[in-house]
Scaffold this active site. Structure first.
Site, PDB file in Angstrom:
ATOM      1  N   GLU A 293       0.819  -1.213   0.000  1.00 15.52           N
ATOM      2  CA  GLU A 293       0.000   0.000   0.000  1.00 15.52           C
ATOM      3  C   GLU A 293       0.850   1.258   0.000  1.00 15.52           C
ATOM      4  OE1 GLU A 293      -3.117   0.338  -0.531  1.00 15.52           O
ATOM      5  OE2 GLU A 293      -3.463  -1.807  -0.606  1.00 15.52           O
TER       6      GLU A 293
ATOM      7  N   TYR B  82      -7.003   6.124   4.355  1.00 15.70           N
ATOM      8  CA  TYR B  82      -7.020   5.227   3.208  1.00 15.70           C
ATOM      9  C   TYR B  82      -6.255   3.935   3.506  1.00 15.70           C
ATOM     10  CZ  TYR B  82      -5.693   2.840  -0.904  1.00 15.70           C
ATOM     11  OH  TYR B  82      -5.466   1.821  -1.776  1.00 15.70           O
TER      12      TYR B  82
ATOM     13  N   ASP C 166     -10.428   6.377  -2.355  1.00 12.87           N
ATOM     14  CA  ASP C 166      -9.277   6.989  -3.000  1.00 12.87           C
ATOM     15  C   ASP C 166      -9.767   7.672  -4.280  1.00 12.87           C
ATOM     16  OD1 ASP C 166      -9.848   4.996  -4.735  1.00 12.87           O
ATOM     17  OD2 ASP C 166      -7.925   3.996  -4.629  1.00 12.87           O
TER      18      ASP C 166
END
Length: 323
Positions: A59, A144, A162
């Site tokens: 990520e 996020y 996002d």
DNA sequence: ATCCCGCGTG
DNA sequence: CACGCGGGAT
């Protein structure tokens, strides 16, 4: 179950918040997307693990770099530091050096990842927390990333929001360009307890179908029958703030400093200056003053140290990557 | 030129 | 809330 079940937008329109609704047959909408995703999607290696550390690494890398370029960096990173314990024990300079070697950009994030690993070791006894709220305590992990890790590692996240999710929901369901509306709509759309497959699926949709120039028919978008943009032909997307140009930017020279110090361990300031820009002149427009400004910022960011030299009685300062 | 699965800090 | 943060690929 949480709020505004099914009927969408905050009714009271007092502060300019616009009205929006989701389709009545939410279940069909959900099933269509999941079936589309499970039928065919890009195979990324991090989609085959549920290790929260491996997910986190993917990520953080993905926040800044195209996924195709992340794959090899992700594999190499985990080969070198397979666990949070091993990453936490590493020198920061090595982690930042790795980041630069693999052209991953934004060196601060290498530092964040290193710090997050140390947090997991010292504050969480080596075990990642499983709730988004707790994950957000980790350095470099915002809303996020917290939901992404909770979803992909533990199937325990809320809907991720996002730029992909914003674009998809804006076009398909005419959700207004407003963060609270996006978050509410995204969570209403997500089937309870299916954050892992759902968040993968909706981001895949944004990544391969609902792209800037959309490919609805080519990839068989599962939401065409509900999509406002598909009906109208207006595929406008929310504005994403455009970055100032990179060439000649401060960012570019920060990157060169890190890359150069990665290569030379320790460098006297004027030597470093000449290495990072051809028009460096100690007393000139881009000289000592300019360079020390750049370096003190990097020092404040925890990436660089400026020291007296180890040997000799000279008073020339040297720069090196922080360990 | 523009794009690319955000975040911490002031 | 605005701002700064890398760099390869296209």
């Amino acid at each position: 179950m949480s709020e505004s079940d099914g009927d969408g937008g905050a009714g009271a329109d007092t502060d300019g918040g616009e009205e929006w609704t989701l389709p009545d047959d939410l279940e069909s909408v959900q099933e269509a997307l999941i079936a589309w995703y499970e039928g065919d999607h890009r195979e990324f290696p991090w989609r085959r693990t549920d290790d929260p550390y491996e997910i986190l690494v993917s990520e953080v890398m993905s926040q800044q770099t195209q996924l195709d370029r992340v794959v090899s960096a992700w594999e190499a990173f985990l080969e070198r530091w397979p666990t949070t314990a091993e990453l936490a024990d590493a020198d920061r300079a090595d982690v930042v050096g790795f980041w630069t070697d693999h052209s991953l950009g934004y060196n601060n994030r290498a530092k964040y990842l290193h710090e997050a690993a140390a947090q997991v070791e010292t504050e969480y006894d080596g075990e990642f927390p499983t709730e988004p709220d707790e994950l957000q305590e980790l350095m470099g992990v915002g809303p996020y990333t917290a939901n992404a890790v909770a979803s992909f590692a533990f199937n325990n996240g809320d809907a991720v929001v996002d730029t992909n999710v914003k674009r998809v929901t804006y076009r398909t369901f005419s959700i207004p360009d407003d963060d609270a509306a996006f978050e509410s709509a995204a969570n209403d759309l997500m089937p309870d307890g299916e954050s892992r497959v759902w968040n993968n699926a909706i981001m895949e949709l944004g990544g391969v179908a609902c792209t800037q120039t959309p490919r609805c028919d080519e990839v068989g978008c599962p939401w065409r029958e509900w999509c406002g943009a598909y009906a109208s032909g207006d595929f406008t997307a929310p504005d994403v703030p455009t970055q100032p140009s990179f060439e000649g930017s401060r960012r570019q020279f920060r990157g060169r400093v890190i890359g150069t110090l990665r290569e030379y361990d320790e460098l006297e300031l004027d030597t470093l200056g000449h290495r990072i820009r051809v028009d460096y002149a100690p007393g000139g427009e881009y000289g000592r003053e300019w360079l020390t400004g750049l370096l003190t910022d990097l020092e404040d960011d925890g990436l660089v140290d400026i020291d007296d030299p180890e040997s000799g009685a000279e008073d020339e300062l040297v720069a090196r990557l922080r360990r």
